[in-house]
Write a protein that holds these residues in place. Sequence first.
Motif, PDB file in Angstrom:
ATOM      1  N   UNK A 163      -8.551  13.677   4.544  1.00 44.41           N
ATOM      2  CA  UNK A 163      -9.176  14.721   5.365  1.00 44.41           C
ATOM      3  C   UNK A 163      -8.176  15.333   6.336  1.00 44.41           C
ATOM      4  N   UNK A 164      -7.269  14.484   6.859  1.00 44.43           N
ATOM      5  CA  UNK A 164      -6.305  14.963   7.851  1.00 44.43           C
ATOM      6  C   UNK A 164      -5.015  15.307   7.139  1.00 44.43           C
ATOM      7  N   UNK A 165      -4.680  16.545   7.081  1.00 43.41           N
ATOM      8  CA  UNK A 165      -3.429  16.968   6.469  1.00 43.41           C
ATOM      9  C   UNK A 165      -3.433  16.750   4.972  1.00 43.41           C
ATOM     10  N   UNK A 166      -2.299  17.022   4.356  1.00 42.61           N
ATOM     11  CA  UNK A 166      -2.188  16.791   2.927  1.00 42.61           C
ATOM     12  C   UNK A 166      -1.463  15.477   2.722  1.00 42.61           C
ATOM     13  N   UNK A 167      -1.821  14.780   1.667  1.00 42.55           N
ATOM     14  CA  UNK A 167      -1.177  13.483   1.496  1.00 42.55           C
ATOM     15  C   UNK A 167      -1.148  13.068   0.033  1.00 42.55           C
ATOM     16  N   UNK A 168      -0.184  12.216  -0.266  1.00 41.69           N
ATOM     17  CA  UNK A 168      -0.135  11.529  -1.549  1.00 41.69           C
ATOM     18  C   UNK A 168      -0.726  10.156  -1.334  1.00 41.69           C
ATOM     19  N   UNK A 169      -1.836   9.893  -2.011  1.00 40.00           N
ATOM     20  CA  UNK A 169      -2.449   8.573  -1.902  1.00 40.00           C
ATOM     21  C   UNK A 169      -2.281   7.901  -3.256  1.00 40.00           C
ATOM     22  N   UNK A 170      -1.483   6.834  -3.297  1.00 35.54           N
ATOM     23  CA  UNK A 170      -1.080   6.205  -4.552  1.00 35.54           C
ATOM     24  C   UNK A 170      -1.437   4.724  -4.490  1.00 35.54           C
ATOM     25  N   UNK A 171      -1.883   4.197  -5.617  1.00 36.17           N
ATOM     26  CA  UNK A 171      -2.200   2.765  -5.670  1.00 36.17           C
ATOM     27  C   UNK A 171      -0.907   1.939  -5.614  1.00 36.17           C
ATOM     28  N   UNK A 172      -0.992   0.814  -4.927  1.00 34.04           N
ATOM     29  CA  UNK A 172       0.196  -0.037  -4.829  1.00 34.04           C
ATOM     30  C   UNK A 172      -0.199  -1.491  -4.671  1.00 34.04           C
ATOM     31  N   UNK A 173       0.807  -2.329  -4.454  1.00 29.21           N
ATOM     32  CA  UNK A 173       0.532  -3.756  -4.273  1.00 29.21           C
ATOM     33  C   UNK A 173       1.431  -4.269  -3.164  1.00 29.21           C
ATOM     34  N   UNK A 174       0.831  -5.004  -2.206  1.00 27.30           N
ATOM     35  CA  UNK A 174       1.603  -5.536  -1.088  1.00 27.30           C
ATOM     36  C   UNK A 174       2.193  -6.867  -1.534  1.00 27.30           C
ATOM     37  N   UNK A 175       3.462  -6.865  -1.919  1.00 25.21           N
ATOM     38  CA  UNK A 175       4.086  -8.084  -2.435  1.00 25.21           C
ATOM     39  C   UNK A 175       4.157  -9.123  -1.335  1.00 25.21           C
ATOM     40  N   UNK A 176       4.671  -8.720  -0.200  1.00 28.60           N
ATOM     41  CA  UNK A 176       4.685  -9.562   0.998  1.00 28.60           C
ATOM     42  C   UNK A 176       4.804  -8.619   2.183  1.00 28.60           C
ATOM     43  N   UNK A 177       4.826  -9.170   3.421  1.00 28.19           N
ATOM     44  CA  UNK A 177       4.987  -8.293   4.577  1.00 28.19           C
ATOM     45  C   UNK A 177       6.247  -7.454   4.427  1.00 28.19           C
ATOM     46  N   UNK A 178       6.129  -6.184   4.728  1.00 26.91           N
ATOM     47  CA  UNK A 178       7.241  -5.233   4.712  1.00 26.91           C
ATOM     48  C   UNK A 178       7.824  -4.996   3.318  1.00 26.91           C
ATOM     49  N   UNK A 179       7.098  -5.362   2.286  1.00 22.72           N
ATOM     50  CA  UNK A 179       7.568  -5.061   0.937  1.00 22.72           C
ATOM     51  C   UNK A 179       6.368  -4.675   0.076  1.00 22.72           C
ATOM     52  N   UNK A 180       6.397  -3.435  -0.425  1.00 18.22           N
ATOM     53  CA  UNK A 180       5.254  -2.938  -1.176  1.00 18.22           C
ATOM     54  C   UNK A 180       5.725  -2.425  -2.529  1.00 18.22           C
ATOM     55  N   UNK A 181       4.855  -2.630  -3.549  1.00 19.67           N
ATOM     56  CA  UNK A 181       5.207  -2.159  -4.889  1.00 19.67           C
ATOM     57  C   UNK A 181       4.514  -0.830  -5.138  1.00 19.67           C
ATOM     58  N   UNK A 182       5.343   0.193  -5.436  1.00 18.97           N
ATOM     59  CA  UNK A 182       4.795   1.511  -5.754  1.00 18.97           C
ATOM     60  C   UNK A 182       5.379   1.943  -7.088  1.00 18.97           C
ATOM     61  N   UNK A 183       4.540   2.440  -7.976  1.00 15.65           N
ATOM     62  CA  UNK A 183       4.981   2.915  -9.290  1.00 15.65           C
ATOM     63  C   UNK A 183       5.862   1.872  -9.976  1.00 15.65           C
ATOM     64  N   UNK A 184       5.453   0.607  -9.830  1.00 19.75           N
ATOM     65  CA  UNK A 184       6.148  -0.461 -10.531  1.00 19.75           C
ATOM     66  C   UNK A 184       7.436  -0.918  -9.880  1.00 19.75           C
ATOM     67  N   UNK A 185       7.798  -0.340  -8.736  1.00 15.91           N
ATOM     68  CA  UNK A 185       9.053  -0.736  -8.088  1.00 15.91           C
ATOM     69  C   UNK A 185       8.783  -1.230  -6.679  1.00 15.91           C
ATOM     70  N   UNK A 186       9.534  -2.205  -6.197  1.00 13.65           N
ATOM     71  CA  UNK A 186       9.356  -2.678  -4.823  1.00 13.65           C
ATOM     72  C   UNK A 186      10.085  -1.782  -3.822  1.00 13.65           C
ATOM     73  N   UNK A 187       9.429  -1.532  -2.691  1.00 16.41           N
ATOM     74  CA  UNK A 187      10.066  -0.733  -1.637  1.00 16.41           C
ATOM     75  C   UNK A 187       9.879  -1.417  -0.302  1.00 16.41           C
ATOM     76  N   UNK A 188      10.893  -1.292   0.535  1.00 19.23           N
ATOM     77  CA  UNK A 188      10.771  -1.812   1.890  1.00 19.23           C
ATOM     78  C   UNK A 188       9.876  -0.858   2.690  1.00 19.23           C
ATOM     79  N   UNK A 189       8.964  -1.439   3.473  1.00 24.59           N
ATOM     80  CA  UNK A 189       8.120  -0.610   4.323  1.00 24.59           C
ATOM     81  C   UNK A 189       7.997  -1.271   5.688  1.00 24.59           C
ATOM     82  N   UNK A 190       7.183  -0.685   6.577  1.00 22.19           N
ATOM     83  CA  UNK A 190       7.080  -1.241   7.931  1.00 22.19           C
ATOM     84  C   UNK A 190       5.707  -1.848   8.196  1.00 22.19           C
ATOM     85  N   UNK A 191       4.883  -1.964   7.142  1.00 22.04           N
ATOM     86  CA  UNK A 191       3.547  -2.528   7.335  1.00 22.04           C
ATOM     87  C   UNK A 191       3.512  -3.988   6.912  1.00 22.04           C
ATOM     88  N   UNK A 192       2.533  -4.684   7.468  1.00 26.37           N
ATOM     89  CA  UNK A 192       2.387  -6.078   7.098  1.00 26.37           C
ATOM     90  C   UNK A 192       1.024  -6.595   7.495  1.00 26.37           C
TER      91      UNK A 192
END
Lengths: 369, 267
Positions: free
Chosen positions: A237-266
Motif C-alpha cells: 500500500x505504501x509506495x511501490x515494492x518488490x515483495x518476494x518469497x524467501x527463507x530466513x536461514x539464520x539471523x542476518x542471512x536470508x535466502x532469496x531466489x535460491x541464493x543466500x544474502x546478508x541482511x540486517x534483520x533477525x
Amino acid sequence: MRNASIIQFRHVTKQFNDETVVLDDVSFEIEGGKFYTLLGPSGCGKTTILRLIAGFIEPSEGEIFFNGKKINQVPANKRQVNTVFQDYALFPHLNVFENVAFGLRIKKMKKTAIEEKVSEALSFVNLQGYEYREISEMSGGQRQRVAIARAIVNEPKIILLDEPLSALDLKLRTQMQYELRELQRRLGITFIFVTHDQEEALAMSDEIFVLNKGKIQQSGTPIDIYDEPINRFVADFIGESNIIKGKMIEDFLVEIAGKPFVCVDGGMNPNEPVEIVIRPEDLEIRPEGEGKLSVTVISQLFRGVHYEAHCRDLEGNVWLVHTTKKIQVGDKLGLDFNPEDIHVMRFDESEEDFDRRIEQYTEDESLGK
Amino acid sequence: MGNKFMRNVYMVPYMVWVLLFVIAPILLVLYYSFFDIHGNFSFINYERFFTPVYLKLTLSSFWYAFLITFISLLVAYPTAYLLTKTKHKRLWLLLIIVPSWVNLLLKAYAFIGIFGAYGAANNFLEWIGIGSRQLLFTDFSFVFVTVYIFIPFMILPIFNALNSLNPALLDAANDLGASKSTTFRRVIFPLTLDGVKTGCQVVFIPALSLFMITRLIAGNRVITLGTAIEQHFLVTQDWGMGSTIAVFLILIMFLIIWLTGFRKRGA
Ligand SMILES: Nc1ncnc2c1ncn2[C@@H]1O[C@H](COP(=O)(O)OP(=O)(O)OP(=O)(O)O)[C@@H](O)[C@H]1O
Ligand SMILES: [Mg+2]
C-alpha cells in the motif's frame, strides 16, 4: 496514562446494526501537537475513527479517552474537537464571515471579539477580504480554506480533517499539502488527517496509522513505515515494492531466489519462510554478470524522472526496477542491492511482536559489535 | 433559425391554452367588474369594495386563511420532520398524500357525518364523559376540516426541503458546539424556509378563496371572499361585484406570491 497523549483508544470496536464489524479492537494513542494521518483503502474505517473522536457516534465496545478522561458519552458539541468535513459542509445560507463565526456565536462571544477572531482565522488561511462572499461564489480550494478557518477559529485541541484535499486538482492539492502542514506547525494543534493517498500521507505526517479492514496494521513515522513495513499489505500500500518469497536461514542471512544474502534483520526461527521487500529505487542496474542477481528485462516504461522496468530472475521472480539508465527489453543485466535495502517480513506478525523483535535484534546487533 | 421556428411551433398549443384559459378569463373578469348590476359601465363596484361590509369580509377571509395556514404549518413541520426520520419515508409520505386525491366534497360530507349531532365525534365525547355538543357549523370544525384538507400540501414541500438537507451540515453544526435546538434554529429552519414558503403559498391562497366548505361545515357562519364571489354570481346575479372581488383576490394572490417568493440576495 502518560500526560502527553491527548486521545487514547482502548480496544475500541464499532459495529453498525449489529452486523459488520467496521472497527475491530482498535487501540492507539495520539500525542498533542503532532500531525497524524489515518491511511487506508476505501471502507477501512478511517471516517468512522474520526466520527468516534468527534463524537458523532459512540463505540460499540471499548473506551475513548481525551486528556485522560473517558469521553464515550460526551456529545459532539461538548468536545474540544473540530472537523473539516470531506465535502466541507459549509452552511449555504451563510456567507464566509458567518460560516467562520458560527462556533463563536454559539459561545455567545462579544461582537468585537468575534470580528477580531474571524478576521484572524481568515488571514491564517489567506482569505482576507472574502468575508462577505457567499459560499456559492467561492472556488473549491477557497471553500476548503473556509472550512479550515471555521475549525481553527474555535481554538480546538484537535482538528480532524476527512480527506480535505481529495476534491482538488493535483497542483492545488500539492500546494494545500504544504499549507496545511505549515498551518499545523504554526498553530501547534494536533491534526488528525485522513487520506487514502499514500504519497500525501508520507509527505505530511509526523505519524501514520495504516488501516485495513477495521484494524490498524502499522503505526509509525513515514520513514519507519516506508522502510520497515510490517506485512505485505503495508509494503504494497505504501509506495511501490518488490515483495518476494524467501527463507530466513539464520539471523542476518536470508535466502532469496535460491541464493543466500546478508541482511540486517533477525529474530526469526532458523529456516523460517518469510517475505522480503526491496524498493524499486534501491535496485541498481549492473552489466551482465555483475551484481547479486542475473535478470532479463521483460518490459519498460518511461516515467519522466526515471524508467520503470520489469525484470525476471532465473527463479522466475519479477523485479520492478527504477533506473535512470537507458535499457532495452530483452537485455540481460545484473541487479545489485545493499544488505540494508532488504527488509524481511514474517507472516502474520502483530505490531507488538514486530516492535519487540526489532528492539531485540538491534540490541543483539549492537552487543555483537 | 429553423430550430427557433420549430421551438415556437411546439409552443403554440401551450400558448393557445394559456390564452384561452388563463388570460381570457382574467380579462373577462376585469371587464365585468366595470359594470353595475343593471349593465351600466361604472366604478361603483370598486367603491363598494371599500365599504366596511366588504373590508370586513376581506379581513375575516384573511384571518381564517392565516389561521388555517398557521395551524397547518404547526402540524406539518414536525410531521414532515418525523417522516424524514422513518425507515420507509416515501411510503409514509404517500399515505399522507393519498387523502388529497379524494374529492374535496366527499371529504366534507364525511366530516358532516363525523361532526353531526349523532356522529362519531359526539359519541366519543359522550363516552369520555364530556357530553355531546354542537360541533358542526362552528369555527372550530371549519378550521379543523380545512386544515385536514390542506395539510398534505403543506407537508410535501417541507418534507422535500428537509429530505434534501445535507446531513453533514447537521454534524457540522453539532461539531461547532450547537445543541439540537440551536442546530434547528440556525441551520435546519433557515435551510428549509423555501419549503415552508411554498407550503404557505399553496395553503394560504386556496384558503382565501374557499367556498362550499364554508357552507357545508361552517354553515355560512364563515364568509370568505370565495363565498362572496359565489353568492354574487349564483344568488344575487351581481356579476359585476363578483368580478370585482375576484379582481382583488387575484391581486392579493400576486402580492402573496411576490412576498413569499422574495429571496435573499445571492442565495
Ligand atoms: N452509518 C453507517 N451504517 C452502516 N454502515 C456504515 C455506516 N457508516 C459507515 N459504515 C460502513 O463502515 C465501513 C467503514 O466506513 P468508513 O466511512 O469509516 O470508511 P472510510 O475508511 O472512511 O472509507 P472512504 O475512504 O471510502 O471514505 C464501510 O464498510 C461502511 O459501509
Ligand atoms: Mg471516509
